[in-house]
Design an enzyme around this catalytic site. Sequence first.
Site, PDB file in Angstrom:
ATOM      1  N   ILE A  14       0.829  -1.202   0.000  1.00  0.00           N
ATOM      2  CA  ILE A  14       0.000   0.000   0.000  1.00  0.00           C
ATOM      3  C   ILE A  14       0.867   1.257   0.000  1.00  0.00           C
ATOM      4  CG2 ILE A  14      -0.239   0.161   2.522  1.00  0.00           C
ATOM      5  CD1 ILE A  14      -2.965   0.861  -0.127  1.00  0.00           C
ATOM      6  N   SER A  36      11.616   0.570   7.636  1.00  0.00           N
ATOM      7  CA  SER A  36      10.999  -0.682   7.204  1.00  0.00           C
ATOM      8  C   SER A  36      11.968  -1.824   7.437  1.00  0.00           C
ATOM      9  CB  SER A  36      10.621  -0.607   5.715  1.00  0.00           C
ATOM     10  OG  SER A  36      10.049  -1.818   5.278  1.00  0.00           O
ATOM     11  N   ARG A  37      11.474  -2.933   7.916  1.00  0.00           N
ATOM     12  CA  ARG A  37      12.351  -4.075   8.179  1.00  0.00           C
ATOM     13  C   ARG A  37      12.826  -4.742   6.899  1.00  0.00           C
ATOM     14  NH1 ARG A  37       8.814  -7.681  12.119  1.00  0.00           N
ATOM     15  NH2 ARG A  37       7.277  -7.033  10.572  1.00  0.00           N
ATOM     16  N   LYS A  90      -5.631   2.938   7.185  1.00  0.00           N
ATOM     17  CA  LYS A  90      -6.805   2.231   7.692  1.00  0.00           C
ATOM     18  C   LYS A  90      -6.510   0.736   7.795  1.00  0.00           C
ATOM     19  CE  LYS A  90      -8.004  -0.072   3.941  1.00  0.00           C
ATOM     20  NZ  LYS A  90      -8.152  -1.546   3.908  1.00  0.00           N
ATOM     21  N   ASP A 168     -10.739  -6.044   6.054  1.00  0.00           N
ATOM     22  CA  ASP A 168      -9.701  -5.091   5.661  1.00  0.00           C
ATOM     23  C   ASP A 168     -10.145  -4.305   4.425  1.00  0.00           C
ATOM     24  OD1 ASP A 168      -6.647  -4.213   5.872  1.00  0.00           O
ATOM     25  OD2 ASP A 168      -7.087  -4.637   3.764  1.00  0.00           O
TER      26      ASP A 168
END
Length: 308
Positions: A14, A36-37, A90, A168
């Site tokens: 996303i 970010s991993r 969201k 979702d």
Amino acid sequence: MSPIRLAIVGLGKIARDQHLPAIAATPGFELVAIASRNATQEGVPHFHSLEDLLAGGPPVDAISLCTPPQGRRALAEMALRAGKHVLLEKPPGATVSEIGPLVAAAAAAGRTLFATWHSRFAPAVEPARALLAGRTLRAVRVEWKEDVRVWHPGQDWIFEPGGLGVFDPAINALSILTHILPRPFFLSAATLAFPENRQAPIAAELDFADTAGVPVRAELDFLQTGPQTWDIHVETDEGRLSLSLGGARLTQDGTVLVDEKEAEYPALYRRFAGLIERGESDVDLTPLLHVADAFMLGRRTVAAPFFG
């Protein structure tokens, strides 16, 4: 006016598909870091975690949290404690109760907290809301059916507790409904289909009624192949209004009233910039409350195992 120095936390699908292009297209924002991993973005400083970014990264004014909802509360709390404005993808969290303390923390810090519902920014949503405000409603039907393998490939978190499963995507429909319908509506019955090897539903049927007794029916599916369906049909005293393509198109009895290219996320970031400028927050939990009601009231059925 200096640009808002923004960092993204969680560079998944996303964020790549929507947030990065929207930030680039929205004046007033400068992407200065990513935490970010598992992913990086060429030309943007990268950090393994939000904690690392806040400790050793460039100056940041605002954080966009694009991680899965499980664990997002702690990240939002950390960012607010560090004096950053926070945008929440969201759904805003994995539970309803965790959001209230974040609202209080944002107010205490004098920072903006924006719980986003991107589908409310689809181009046909506001015109639909304006038309429905002056009409008598007869019935509402929602069909929100898409292919989880296309939109969430390999994302097993979505079927874990707090991942919401079919809700979702379906919470997007609820975010539109709670914005365009002139009266509140409440759940009366629900059936949730859980794959026998998963912890969140893959399909659901929901029955609501508004305060005037108007029925609202929602049919949700996370296994639809071929054309995808994101439709809301409202029967009124002046004919049928239909929102399709997730809110990009509005028709009345087949006549097209609005048909515009998707522009949700640039509008979302313009809203974020305006909230920051005015020193305001925007946190509406109504769509998430409807999902919580579905889990509380829903009758559970067992579906075939799902293997992504």
